[in-house]
Design a protein around this motif. Structure first.
Motif, mmCIF file in Angstrom:
data_model
loop_
_atom_site.group_PDB
_atom_site.id
_atom_site.type_symbol
_atom_site.label_atom_id
_atom_site.label_comp_id
_atom_site.label_asym_id
_atom_site.label_seq_id
_atom_site.Cartn_x
_atom_site.Cartn_y
_atom_site.Cartn_z
ATOM 1 N N LEU A 8 10.570 -14.831 -2.122
ATOM 2 C CA LEU A 8 10.254 -13.416 -1.972
ATOM 3 C C LEU A 8 9.347 -13.187 -0.766
ATOM 4 C CD1 LEU A 8 9.500 -12.371 -5.661
ATOM 5 C CD2 LEU A 8 11.392 -11.551 -4.252
ATOM 6 N N THR A 9 9.645 -12.105 -0.047
ATOM 7 C CA THR A 9 8.699 -11.645 0.972
ATOM 8 C C THR A 9 7.756 -10.662 0.291
ATOM 9 O OG1 THR A 9 10.133 -9.810 1.596
ATOM 10 C CG2 THR A 9 10.437 -11.901 2.772
ATOM 11 N N ARG A 10 6.615 -10.434 0.911
ATOM 12 C CA ARG A 10 5.637 -9.524 0.315
ATOM 13 C C ARG A 10 6.211 -8.105 0.158
ATOM 14 N NH1 ARG A 10 0.421 -11.130 -0.177
ATOM 15 N NH2 ARG A 10 -0.343 -8.991 -0.036
ATOM 16 N N PRO A 11 6.974 -7.566 1.136
ATOM 17 C CA PRO A 11 7.539 -6.221 0.920
ATOM 18 C C PRO A 11 8.465 -6.176 -0.301
ATOM 19 C CG PRO A 11 7.595 -6.779 3.239
ATOM 20 C CD PRO A 11 7.212 -8.026 2.535
ATOM 21 N N ARG A 12 9.302 -7.218 -0.433
ATOM 22 C CA ARG A 12 10.194 -7.232 -1.592
ATOM 23 C C ARG A 12 9.400 -7.386 -2.888
ATOM 24 N NH1 ARG A 12 15.309 -11.071 0.248
ATOM 25 N NH2 ARG A 12 16.152 -9.641 1.840
ATOM 26 N N ALA A 13 8.353 -8.164 -2.833
ATOM 27 C CA ALA A 13 7.511 -8.334 -4.021
ATOM 28 C C ALA A 13 6.866 -7.007 -4.408
ATOM 29 C CB ALA A 13 6.442 -9.393 -3.759
ATOM 30 N N VAL A 14 6.458 -6.233 -3.377
ATOM 31 C CA VAL A 14 5.867 -4.922 -3.655
ATOM 32 C C VAL A 14 6.900 -4.019 -4.327
ATOM 33 C CG1 VAL A 14 4.956 -2.818 -2.602
ATOM 34 C CG2 VAL A 14 4.148 -5.057 -1.825
ATOM 35 N N VAL A 15 8.120 -4.042 -3.822
ATOM 36 C CA VAL A 15 9.175 -3.200 -4.400
ATOM 37 C C VAL A 15 9.417 -3.575 -5.855
ATOM 38 C CG1 VAL A 15 11.641 -2.641 -4.291
ATOM 39 C CG2 VAL A 15 10.294 -2.755 -2.190
ATOM 40 N N ILE A 16 9.538 -4.890 -6.116
ATOM 41 C CA ILE A 16 9.775 -5.341 -7.496
ATOM 42 C C ILE A 16 8.586 -4.969 -8.373
ATOM 43 C CG2 ILE A 16 10.077 -7.362 -8.975
ATOM 44 C CD1 ILE A 16 11.579 -8.686 -6.679
ATOM 45 N N GLY A 17 7.370 -5.122 -7.834
ATOM 46 C CA GLY A 17 6.184 -4.789 -8.600
ATOM 47 C C GLY A 17 6.126 -3.313 -8.958
ATOM 48 N N VAL A 18 6.433 -2.453 -7.948
ATOM 49 C CA VAL A 18 6.431 -1.012 -8.209
ATOM 50 C C VAL A 18 7.506 -0.654 -9.236
ATOM 51 C CG1 VAL A 18 6.870 1.259 -7.194
ATOM 52 C CG2 VAL A 18 5.449 -0.416 -5.975
ATOM 53 N N VAL A 411 6.141 -12.637 -8.459
ATOM 54 C CA VAL A 411 5.810 -11.445 -7.667
ATOM 55 C C VAL A 411 4.300 -11.302 -7.533
ATOM 56 C CG1 VAL A 411 5.823 -8.920 -7.718
ATOM 57 C CG2 VAL A 411 7.926 -10.192 -8.184
ATOM 58 N N ILE A 412 3.584 -11.431 -8.627
ATOM 59 C CA ILE A 412 2.127 -11.294 -8.589
ATOM 60 C C ILE A 412 1.513 -12.404 -7.741
ATOM 61 C CG2 ILE A 412 0.030 -11.387 -10.003
ATOM 62 C CD1 ILE A 412 1.631 -10.109 -12.268
ATOM 63 N N LEU A 413 2.039 -13.624 -7.886
ATOM 64 C CA LEU A 413 1.500 -14.741 -7.103
ATOM 65 C C LEU A 413 1.758 -14.547 -5.607
ATOM 66 C CD1 LEU A 413 2.513 -17.716 -9.442
ATOM 67 C CD2 LEU A 413 0.255 -16.667 -9.170
ATOM 68 N N ILE A 414 2.890 -13.949 -5.249
ATOM 69 C CA ILE A 414 3.188 -13.669 -3.839
ATOM 70 C C ILE A 414 2.241 -12.597 -3.302
ATOM 71 C CG2 ILE A 414 4.894 -12.579 -2.311
ATOM 72 C CD1 ILE A 414 5.542 -15.438 -2.819
ATOM 73 N N LEU A 415 1.949 -11.591 -4.123
ATOM 74 C CA LEU A 415 1.102 -10.493 -3.671
ATOM 75 C C LEU A 415 -0.358 -10.913 -3.543
ATOM 76 C CD1 LEU A 415 2.619 -7.522 -5.706
ATOM 77 C CD2 LEU A 415 2.926 -8.055 -3.277
ATOM 78 N N LEU A 416 -0.767 -11.893 -4.349
ATOM 79 C CA LEU A 416 -2.148 -12.365 -4.256
ATOM 80 C C LEU A 416 -2.327 -13.201 -2.988
ATOM 81 C CD1 LEU A 416 -2.823 -13.498 -7.949
ATOM 82 C CD2 LEU A 416 -3.773 -11.497 -6.785
ATOM 83 N N PRO A 417 -3.522 -13.168 -2.382
ATOM 84 C CA PRO A 417 -3.764 -14.025 -1.214
ATOM 85 C C PRO A 417 -3.557 -15.491 -1.587
ATOM 86 C CG PRO A 417 -5.518 -12.416 -1.486
ATOM 87 C CD PRO A 417 -4.677 -12.339 -2.718
ATOM 88 N N GLU A 418 -2.943 -16.244 -0.670
ATOM 89 C CA GLU A 418 -2.678 -17.659 -0.967
ATOM 90 C C GLU A 418 -4.001 -18.397 -1.134
ATOM 91 O OE1 GLU A 418 0.293 -21.216 0.489
ATOM 92 O OE2 GLU A 418 0.142 -19.351 1.632
#
Length: 872
Positions: A8-18, A411-418
């Motif tokens: 997942l890229t962060r934009p896609r993760a944001v979309v899935i999260g929303v 998704v949450i792990l991708i959105l969190l800072p590494e």
């Protein structure tokens, strides 16, 4: 196919999260607007069961015999009890929200005709006694004051006049005077004074039918609040006034729901708190702990939303699914994140860690989700609707939990800072390592102990009990439960009576005669039992009593407009002195005998009262006299009114019975109700079954509390057996198809089955029976417990670490921590004030602990050491 879960890229993760948040919001809206709570306990079993159909047909024909609210009134005397019951009945009828209100023991109608229900011998004995007391009754009717009674007693002692119950009158007057001296409440009962046969007791029962909406969580709250408000306005439950208690199925249901919700209100937040604490120690990361809690809450909300669309409501059992979900839904996240953290600790980048975590845990988590769902779904096809609905909701919740774990956690792990995870220092003691190797180093000993425990469990299995009494599942301290048990103890035969139906009067008489001859039956009651026998002879005796007593006592039935004066006080003091003198003279004439003893005892307490009264001023003396008048003769006018009314009673026929009484025995459709009373107590299930079967041999459609009690228990036991069979077959097939290895399948199942057997053995040893609430435990434990074995076997089929010990791997640690979180969640249920919920929590907690021990100890011993770590 699943590459998107770890690429997942962060934009896609944001979309899935929303999208997930929007879906969660929709689910929350559905829950608040569509998810109802059904609180009627009758709905816990399917209406399609034959005995339920029979009962529902009976209820439709005789709706008045339903007892949603039962009011129990206790007073000091029968007169006060009658007055309290009549007043409460009229007050409830005038109260909004109440339909029919009646006294099941007949109320005013049967009281008026009470003399007709006496035997001719009893009635003649009463007539003889009243004729002797005619002079006493006439004087008191004209002047219902203690001074008049004292003078009348003095006359009887002076002239040896025969007065019925004279000794008893003196003893009760003594008690009244002593109670006044001691400042204790006491009222003399003149109704029981007239004759022992006229003592109806001091407890009265009322039944009320409030208007209810069972779709409300607390459907009976408003009706109970209004009823208690009426009782408070009437002064009940205050010193010196009648005591009012409320029970019946509405009150029982209300108290049960209140208890269940109270327990869940505590268990829910406490479960989350304890789970959060365990998560922190398991994951050693606040970030990962919070991520898990977010996924857990989202999954819970989505499950309730799906429940609102599928089942549409919660019942008294399925309302516990929230706590169950917390304990089970977190397991997937623990296994996922422990593996994810282990990858990070080895230096893997986030995407690499997500990919390896999915490959290592995805299959086992999916399999665990299916097996746990099977444990829930196993109850879905059964007639135990309460647990069937819980099974549907819980099974769907397990699938949802898997989905949100495998999709939202990445998704949450991708959105969190590494964040780089540093492995904690592990300096496990050699002793601990040696203990963890025991199952493999002492394989033979472990297997021998397991076989021995299985034999012990098998020996204890026949002692497993099922308690079909739903009252035992309710809080025993609530008013509704204590009152119902009090009623059962006082009238056990009425509670355990069975109802049979007849189509005409001839069949009633024939069926009643046959049922009365059935072994175990005491007698049968029908509407014809309300028609007294020998009415001609009784009415003749009543007419004679009316001619003798009627004119002389009628004056006492009118309200007295009496205001005491100083002259009345002086006469009162003089009457007490005269009674003392008369008792002394009687003792001189006859130094022994019961009457002399009674008069001497009365004179003694009256002398004390007289001495203290003479020391008081005029107003205080008047108050003292008025109070004593009320204590001694307060119920006398009411008794006279009843007697005058009873002496004018007419013949009883089916046509003269009041509608509210007749409709409880003869339906509008023409069906006659026959109540079959047992000859002995039916507390023992064997006796209950024998009684029910004997009655149903004569009347196959007989119904009532014993039938419902017995058939409900049988239906639930059958549901339990069916669910167990479905769970075992379903779980075995799923594991076998996935593992494709009979030995590994047995390694998963045998510890599970041993754990289940030991759980039932422990229940026998601690005397914990199965019941309506905890019967779901074993099928559910199969679904939950099998997850541990699946994770362990999956890990054994891959290359193990250098030490080669299965118990020192990440899955073993995850099994331990996930079990602890489950225990924290289910253990809270065992602390519930609701005994049914508490028993379910206790059985689940015991089972989870035992199955964990069997899995961690027996499973490594069952696996072939040469196969551990071999790829398949």
């Amino acid at each position: 196919m699943f590459d998107f879960l770890f690429n997942l890229t962060r934009p896609r993760a944001v979309v899935i999260g929303v999208a997930a948040l929007v879906l969660t919001g929709v689910a929350a809206w559905l829950t608040m607007t569509r998810l109802a709570v059904h609180t009627d306990p009758a709905d816990l079993l399917s209406k399609d069961l034959p005995f339920r159909k029979t009962w529902l047909r009976y209820e439709r024909q005789f709706p008045l015999n339903d007892q949603p609210l039962i009011f129990v009134l206790d007073a000091d005397t029968p007169e006060r009890a009658d007055e309290a019951a009549d007043t409460l009945e009229s007050s409830l009828i005038d109260t909004a929200g109440f339909g029919t209100v009646y006294q099941p023991r007949g109320g005013a109608y049967l009281r008026r005709h009470a003399l007709l229900y006496m035997t001719p011998q009893e009635l003649q004995h009463l007539a003889d006694g009243l004729s002797q007391s005619q002079a006493l009754l006439a004087r008191l009717a004209e002047s219902p004051r203690s001074a008049t009674l004292f003078d009348t007693l003095s006359d009887a002692l002076d002239h040896d006049t025969k007065v019925a119950q004279l000794g008893q009158v003196m003893r009760r007057v003594s008690t009244a005077v002593e109670a006044q001296v001691d400042d204790r409440p006491y009222d003399m009962s003149w109704q029981t004074m007239l004759s022992d046969e006229l003592d109806p007791g001091t407890q009265r029962i009322l039944v009320a039918h409030p208007h209810l909406d069972y779709h409300k969580v607390m459907s009976g709250r408003e009706a109970l609040a209004r009823a208690r408000a009426v009782g408070a306005q009437l002064g009940y439950n205050t010193p010196g006034n009648p005591r009012m208690r409320i029970t019946g199925k509405v009150a029982l249901s209300h108290d049960e729901v209140q208890t269940v919700l109270g327990g869940m209100t505590i268990a829910g937040p406490l479960s989350l708190l304890l789970v959060a604490i365990v998560l922190y120690f398991a994951l050693r990361s606040v970030r990962l702990m919070l991520a898990t809690l977010v996924v857990l809450i989202i999954g819970l909300v989505l499950t309730t939303g799906l429940a609102s669309l599928t089942v549409g409501h919660l019942n008294l059992i399925s309302i516990a699914f929230g706590v169950l979900y917390v304990g089970l839904g977190v397991d997937f996240a623990i296994h996922y994140l422990l593996r994810y953290r282990a990858c990070l600790e080895r230096g893997a980048r986030r995407r690499e860690a997500l990919e390896e975590t999915f490959k290592q845990t995805g299959g086992s988590l999916a399999l665990c989700s299916i097996t746990t769902a099977i444990g829930f779904f196993a109850f879905a096809p059964t007639a135990f609707t309460g647990v069937s609905e819980l099974g549907i909701i819980g099974g769907a919740g397990m699938i949802i939990s898997l989905v949100v774990t495998l999709i939202l956690l990445p998704v949450i792990l991708i959105l969190l800072p590494e964040h780089r995870e540093v492995p904690p220092p592990r300096q496990a003691a050699k002793m601990i390592a040696a203990v963890l190797r025991l199952p493999t180093t002492h394989r033979a000993g472990v297997l021998i102990i397991a076989v021995a425990l299985a034999i012990v469990a098998a020996a204890l299995a026949p002692s497993v009990r099922f308690n079909p009494d739903p009252l035992d599942l309710r809080d025993p301290t609530t008013e509704s439960v204590t009152t119902m048990r009090d009623l059962w103890n006082k009238s056990a035969a009425a509670h355990w009576s069975i109802t049979a139906l007849a189509h005409d009067a001839d069949e009633v008489k024939l069926l009643s005669d046959r049922l009365s001859k059935v072994d175990g039956v005491d007698h049968a009651v029908s509407i014809f039992s309300l028609i007294p026998k020998d009415q001609d002879a009784k009415l003749a005796i009543i007419d004679d009593m009316n001619l003798l007593l009627g004119p002389s006592i009628a004056v006492g039935t009118k309200p007295a407009d009496y205001k005491p004066t100083e002259a009345d006080v002086a006469a009162w003091l003089a009457s007490m002195q005269r009674l003392i003198d008369s008792a002394a003279a009687a003792q001189l004439r006859d130094a022994s005998g019961p009457l002399v003893e009674s008069s001497h005892a009365l004179a003694s307490v009256v002398r004390n009262r007289l001495e203290s009264a003479r020391k008081l001023e005029g107003p205080a003396q008047m108050a003292l006299m008025t109070d004593l008048d009320h204590r001694i003769l307060g119920t006398f006018p009411q008794t006279l009114r009843w007697l005058v009314d009873a002496l004018t009673a007419d013949r009883i026929t089916l046509e003269t019975l009041p509608d509210e009484l007749r409709e409880r025995w003869l339906s509008a459709a023409g069906s006659y109700r026959i109540e079959v009373m047992p000859a002995t107590s039916l507390d023992d299930t064997t006796q209950l079954r024998r009684f029910v079967h004997a009655v149903q041999e004569v009347s196959p459609d007989a119904t009532g509390a014993p039938v419902l009690h017995l058939e409900s228990g049988d239906a639930i036991v059958n549901a339990f057996r069916t669910a167990m069979l479905y769970a075992i077959i379903g779980i075995t097939l799923v594991i076998l198809l996935q593992l494709r290895h009979v030995g590994h399948t047995l390694a998963v199942l045998l510890p599970l089955l041993l754990g289940g057997a030991l759980t039932t053995a422990i229940m026998v040893l601690i005397d914990l029976p199965f019941n309506f609430a905890n019967v779901i435990a074993l099928p559910l434990l199969l679904g939950i417990g099998v997850d541990n074995g699946i994770h362990m076997v999956h890990r054994s089929r891959n290359t193990l670490p250098g030490h080669g010990n299965l118990l020192e791997t990440v899955p073993a640690r995850a099994v331990l921590y996930s079990t602890i979180t489950t225990i924290c969640s289910f253990g809270n249920l065992s602390l519930s004030p609701h005994p049914g919920t508490a028993s379910m929590g206790l059985v689940l907690t015991i089972g989870i602990v035992v199955i964990l021990a069997c899995t961690l100890i027996l499973l490594p011993a069952l696996l072939n050491p040469r196969e551990i770590g071999a790829a398949t």
